[in-house]
Design a protein around this motif. Structure first.
Motif, PDB file in Angstrom:
ATOM      1  N   GLY A  67      -9.815   9.196  -0.576  1.00 19.14           N
ATOM      2  CA  GLY A  67      -9.432   7.836  -0.213  1.00 19.14           C
ATOM      3  C   GLY A  67      -8.309   7.813   0.805  1.00 19.14           C
ATOM      4  O   GLY A  67      -7.817   8.862   1.244  1.00 19.14           O
ATOM      5  N   ALA A  68      -7.906   6.610   1.186  1.00 22.43           N
ATOM      6  CA  ALA A  68      -6.832   6.456   2.169  1.00 22.43           C
ATOM      7  C   ALA A  68      -5.519   7.016   1.614  1.00 22.43           C
ATOM      8  O   ALA A  68      -4.751   7.661   2.323  1.00 22.43           O
ATOM      9  CB  ALA A  68      -6.665   4.985   2.538  1.00 22.43           C
ATOM     10  N   ARG A  69      -5.282   6.795   0.311  1.00 19.80           N
ATOM     11  CA  ARG A  69      -4.037   7.310  -0.274  1.00 19.80           C
ATOM     12  C   ARG A  69      -4.004   8.827  -0.304  1.00 19.80           C
ATOM     13  O   ARG A  69      -2.996   9.448   0.005  1.00 19.80           O
ATOM     14  CB  ARG A  69      -3.889   6.818  -1.709  1.00 19.80           C
ATOM     15  CG  ARG A  69      -3.658   5.343  -1.763  1.00 19.80           C
ATOM     16  CD  ARG A  69      -3.443   4.914  -3.185  1.00 19.80           C
ATOM     17  NE  ARG A  69      -3.738   3.489  -3.248  1.00 19.80           N
ATOM     18  CZ  ARG A  69      -3.270   2.668  -4.161  1.00 19.80           C
ATOM     19  NH1 ARG A  69      -2.495   3.130  -5.116  1.00 19.80           N
ATOM     20  NH2 ARG A  69      -3.578   1.415  -4.127  1.00 19.80           N
TER      21      ARG A  69
ATOM     22  N   ILE B 259      -3.107  10.255   2.986  1.00 19.10           N
ATOM     23  CA  ILE B 259      -1.678  10.175   3.285  1.00 19.10           C
ATOM     24  C   ILE B 259      -0.925  11.257   2.509  1.00 19.10           C
ATOM     25  O   ILE B 259      -0.067  11.957   3.056  1.00 19.10           O
ATOM     26  CB  ILE B 259      -1.140   8.767   2.957  1.00 19.10           C
ATOM     27  CG1 ILE B 259      -1.674   7.780   4.001  1.00 19.10           C
ATOM     28  CG2 ILE B 259       0.385   8.743   2.912  1.00 19.10           C
ATOM     29  CD1 ILE B 259      -1.328   6.342   3.728  1.00 19.10           C
TER      30      ILE B 259
ATOM     31  N   LEU C 271       3.118   1.651  -3.143  1.00 18.68           N
ATOM     32  CA  LEU C 271       2.440   2.195  -4.329  1.00 18.68           C
ATOM     33  C   LEU C 271       2.408   3.722  -4.279  1.00 18.68           C
ATOM     34  O   LEU C 271       2.385   4.396  -5.299  1.00 18.68           O
ATOM     35  CB  LEU C 271       1.004   1.661  -4.411  1.00 18.68           C
ATOM     36  CG  LEU C 271       0.865   0.193  -4.860  1.00 18.68           C
ATOM     37  CD1 LEU C 271      -0.516  -0.343  -4.508  1.00 18.68           C
ATOM     38  CD2 LEU C 271       1.114   0.058  -6.356  1.00 18.68           C
TER      39      LEU C 271
ATOM     40  N   SER D  27      -6.292  -1.737   3.027  1.00 20.29           N
ATOM     41  CA  SER D  27      -5.933  -0.335   3.291  1.00 20.29           C
ATOM     42  C   SER D  27      -6.693   0.601   2.365  1.00 20.29           C
ATOM     43  O   SER D  27      -7.199   1.635   2.792  1.00 20.29           O
ATOM     44  CB  SER D  27      -4.432  -0.127   3.112  1.00 20.29           C
ATOM     45  OG  SER D  27      -3.726  -0.990   3.977  1.00 20.29           O
ATOM     46  N   ASP D  28      -6.776   0.256   1.084  1.00 18.39           N
ATOM     47  CA  ASP D  28      -7.527   1.100   0.165  1.00 18.39           C
ATOM     48  C   ASP D  28      -9.002   1.210   0.567  1.00 18.39           C
ATOM     49  O   ASP D  28      -9.539   2.314   0.611  1.00 18.39           O
ATOM     50  CB  ASP D  28      -7.375   0.601  -1.275  1.00 18.39           C
ATOM     51  CG  ASP D  28      -6.135   1.179  -1.946  1.00 18.39           C
ATOM     52  OD1 ASP D  28      -5.855   2.372  -1.714  1.00 18.39           O
ATOM     53  OD2 ASP D  28      -5.458   0.458  -2.691  1.00 18.39           O
TER      54      ASP D  28
ATOM     55  N   LEU E  15     -10.313   1.226   3.347  1.00 21.71           N
ATOM     56  CA  LEU E  15     -10.503   2.065   4.537  1.00 21.71           C
ATOM     57  C   LEU E  15     -11.065   3.418   4.134  1.00 21.71           C
ATOM     58  O   LEU E  15     -11.920   3.978   4.807  1.00 21.71           O
ATOM     59  CB  LEU E  15      -9.160   2.314   5.231  1.00 21.71           C
ATOM     60  CG  LEU E  15      -8.755   1.484   6.423  1.00 21.71           C
ATOM     61  CD1 LEU E  15      -7.414   1.987   6.937  1.00 21.71           C
ATOM     62  CD2 LEU E  15      -9.780   1.555   7.540  1.00 21.71           C
TER      63      LEU E  15
ATOM     64  N   SER F 254      -2.681  -3.725   0.642  1.00 22.63           N
ATOM     65  CA  SER F 254      -3.588  -2.821  -0.089  1.00 22.63           C
ATOM     66  C   SER F 254      -5.009  -3.396  -0.100  1.00 22.63           C
ATOM     67  O   SER F 254      -5.978  -2.643  -0.239  1.00 22.63           O
ATOM     68  CB  SER F 254      -3.102  -2.610  -1.522  1.00 22.63           C
ATOM     69  OG  SER F 254      -3.007  -3.841  -2.200  1.00 22.63           O
TER      70      SER F 254
ATOM     71  N   PHE G 294       0.823  -1.219   0.000  1.00 15.25           N
ATOM     72  CA  PHE G 294       0.000   0.000   0.000  1.00 15.25           C
ATOM     73  C   PHE G 294       0.857   1.270   0.000  1.00 15.25           C
ATOM     74  O   PHE G 294       0.706   2.131  -0.856  1.00 15.25           O
ATOM     75  CB  PHE G 294      -0.944  -0.019   1.202  1.00 15.25           C
ATOM     76  CG  PHE G 294      -1.793   1.214   1.315  1.00 15.25           C
ATOM     77  CD1 PHE G 294      -2.804   1.458   0.404  1.00 15.25           C
ATOM     78  CD2 PHE G 294      -1.575   2.141   2.324  1.00 15.25           C
ATOM     79  CE1 PHE G 294      -3.587   2.597   0.497  1.00 15.25           C
ATOM     80  CE2 PHE G 294      -2.343   3.282   2.424  1.00 15.25           C
ATOM     81  CZ  PHE G 294      -3.349   3.508   1.511  1.00 15.25           C
ATOM     82  N   THR G 295       1.792   1.341   0.960  1.00 13.07           N
ATOM     83  CA  THR G 295       2.616   2.544   1.027  1.00 13.07           C
ATOM     84  C   THR G 295       3.654   2.572  -0.090  1.00 13.07           C
ATOM     85  O   THR G 295       4.065   3.640  -0.527  1.00 13.07           O
ATOM     86  CB  THR G 295       3.308   2.665   2.398  1.00 13.07           C
ATOM     87  OG1 THR G 295       3.925   1.414   2.686  1.00 13.07           O
ATOM     88  CG2 THR G 295       2.305   2.980   3.480  1.00 13.07           C
TER      89      THR G 295
END
Lengths: 410, 410
Positions: free
Chosen positions: B145-147, B150, A93, A141-142, A144, A138, A90-91
């Protein structure tokens, strides 16, 4: 290091042994009594425990230091538990969203999967990848979303975040911390919630993050995971932690001969440490070996046995046999059985140019220095003349004790 | 308070006037020269500027203090710019994710829309809602989104976040701050990015959040918004900030007579402050009025004019006329035209019981105290006997100067 302190008196021999295996070489097991209860429940219900191990899919080139945690997973896998290697895609990406750290470019899905394949090709020599439950974070996490991130961030305070060693030092040292850096340990902790982890493994430097998983599981109403930290492995020098940049490492894809010879080069003290952290031999076998040495057996026998075991793990038994033979030959000053074959055009060729072209010296000037030092031999004879030219033919060229090439000039 | 400092000498009279209107009653305009340039560009291109005003869709019951910022929007709307009332539904849908603050339960989409309707029904008496661009921030916050969260959090440092007054005090006072509280100002600032805001309005207590919008627009490669803070309005007492809990407020839905009388009760000094912050009259008109008072005109005339203006705004001209007449009657000691009609059974009734039943005293004992103080009249005669019983019939009952009821006993 933890001592074996069994708090519950009603522990079976099987549980006691599992606890011993868990604690072998470990730095800390937190909390030990909860882990004992988890082991008891697993024994009673037949339901295996879930062992989380997070990894960053960016650096797939492993050395023996990386296998310390993998070994522990192998031991727990052998006890029947489920190992869950977790790929933190996830991180990865996202990369470094501040754009300030050029060493962390965002990777694509394809790059991440290629790295993961390389990674598993390497670690399958330590753990049984086919029995493991490989996951990518991911996956949860996505989904979320922005709301889930806020809800997650509400589960931890700024003050506790600041207790993390690196944050504390940077904040008080006036070095900037971006707000998103507070989100990473939370995301990592949330992985434990998503995986319903029973135990998370990591290096001692990961303790804060591992405990975060425990905290968040409680926040989300789950039985919290236990935390098992493993020490960082000392490198060949026996002092510094094994690392690529320090050159004191054994890469797990290094040639069998190199690997064998490097293991033989470590100190006796470090050898026993490596036995604890790297060997698949049982605690009892290692104790028996120690007793033999104490009774007069040569330490070198034990070191050869370790070198054989590690070389065989990564290259197979035959390669380990050959490496042992090769090492013995070289110890006697002989030419190893298998040496690099190099064909070079342009004979006659000056010796310095030849050494560089054959990969035996990094440059012609370095080649000349090696000749001056008496470290270069052609067909066993020391070369003293830097002006030496070799005509068409095949020669065994040697630099120092261990570098050989069979050079055919044409 | 800002002084009018025009840094660019090439400013037209129109721009100078727009700047004057922007600065009227304001606390700070940051940075003034950028606002001047934005005004110039708007004049040159005919493209209106975008004025953001964020609001929380939880407390739709407004008092005059809330209208200070609305008034400024009205003034900017009158200059031809686009007012963008922004409903912060995203965080309201979440509520307090820690679950610790029971005063912030999550609201449903329906509740938020009902609140927004109530809100706009009230503010349309100040700004032209039909010309405004009403937005909800969930529109772009959820898709982050989560991304995106961040990436957003990477645009700000922990150290700068800690500079916010309340965070600083809480951190150093040992009071806990949850990590998600750092995300709220970032989300609010991101609203400015999504809206491409040119100016954000808020109270002086919002300055940190308003500047966050400016910072984030720069981070996302946009021309940053300017920031305009308005002071908090002093309440009826002229000292404390207007607030419901202090009782020194005028609610914008209060009856015309009450509103009119309350405005007449303020001090002369506060009246001029209210003219600046609440009146729709131009700066020139107010200056002219001040000049008349300085030349001998009664301050009360100016106060009546303000009371008329505000009462007419929220209740219409006819109601303002009636309220003025009613106030005049009561000032002369007369009975107001419109008073509450109360019918009570059980005659004969003791005076204290009657006062309580008619809503003129909170309790019988308080009613007795009012009688002792000589503050109670029946048909204009002061009541001195607490034992007085009234038989069947209709009476005008008065408590103090302003409370009246026409009571019919049966």
């Amino acid at each position: 290091m933890n001592k074996l302190v069994v708090t519950d008196t009603q522990v079976s021999a099987g549980i006691e042994r599992a606890l011993q295996i868990t604690l072998r070489g470990a730095d800390e097991l937190l909390p030990q009594d909860e882990w004992t209860r988890k082991l008891q429940r697993a024994e009673a219900t037949g339901q295996p425990l879930r062992i989380k191990f997070g990894m960053d899919p960016t650096a797939p080139d492993l050395h023996l230091g990386h296998t310390v945690v993998l070994n522990k997973m192998r031991q727990l896998q052998d006890l029947g538990h489920t190992v869950v290697p977790l790929i933190g895609d996830f991180t990865t990406l996202i990369g470094d969203p501040s754009g300030r750290n050029s060493t962390r470019p965002p990777l694509t899905r394809e790059q991440i999967e290629a790295n993961a394949r390389t990674y598993f090709d390497q670690i399958r020599l330590v753990i049984d990848v086919d029995k493991a439950e490989v996951r990518y974070n991911s996956e949860w996490s996505d989904p979320l979303g922005a709301r889930g991130m806020i809800e997650l961030a509400a589960r931890y305070t700024v003050a506790r975040m600041m207790e993390r060693d690196d944050f504390h030092k940077r904040f008080h040292g006036g070095q900037s911390i971006s707000v998103h850096e507070f989100l990473y340990p939370l995301m990592q902790g949330y992985d434990s919630v998503a995986l319903k982890s029973d135990l998370e493994l990591g290096g001692t430097d990961q303790k804060f993050n591992l405990l975060m998983g425990r905290h968040l599981q409680q926040e989300y109403g789950q039985e919290p995971q236990c935390v098992l930290t493993m020490p960082l492995l000392e490198g060949l020098d026996g002092v510094q932690k094994m690392s690529k940049s320090k050159g004191n490492y054994i890469g797990i894809t290094e040639p069998a001969n190199t690997m064998f010879a490097k293991v033989l080069s470590i100190s006796d003290e470090l050898m026993w440490r490596w036995y604890t952290l790297l060997s698949f031999r049982s605690i009892e076998e290692i104790e028996a070996l120690k007793a033999e040495v104490a009774a007069g057996r040569n330490q070198k026998d034990a070191k050869v046995a370790l070198a054989r075991e590690l070389t065989a793990r990564f290259h197979g038994g035959a390669a380990a046999d050959a490496a042992e033979q090769d090492f013995a030959n070289r110890s006697k000053g002989g030419v190893p059985d298998e040496i690099a074959e190099v064909a070079l055009p342009g004979a006659p060729l000056g010796i310095a140019v030849l050494l560089k072209a054959a990969g035996l010296a990094p440059s012609s000037s370095e080649a000349n220095r090696l000749i001056d030092g008496g470290g270069v031999r052609v067909d066993s004879a020391v070369v003293s003349d830097k002006g030496l030219k070799l005509a068409t033919g095949t020669y065994v060229v040697q630099v120092g004790k261990r570098k050989f090439a069979r050079v055919t000039l044409g």
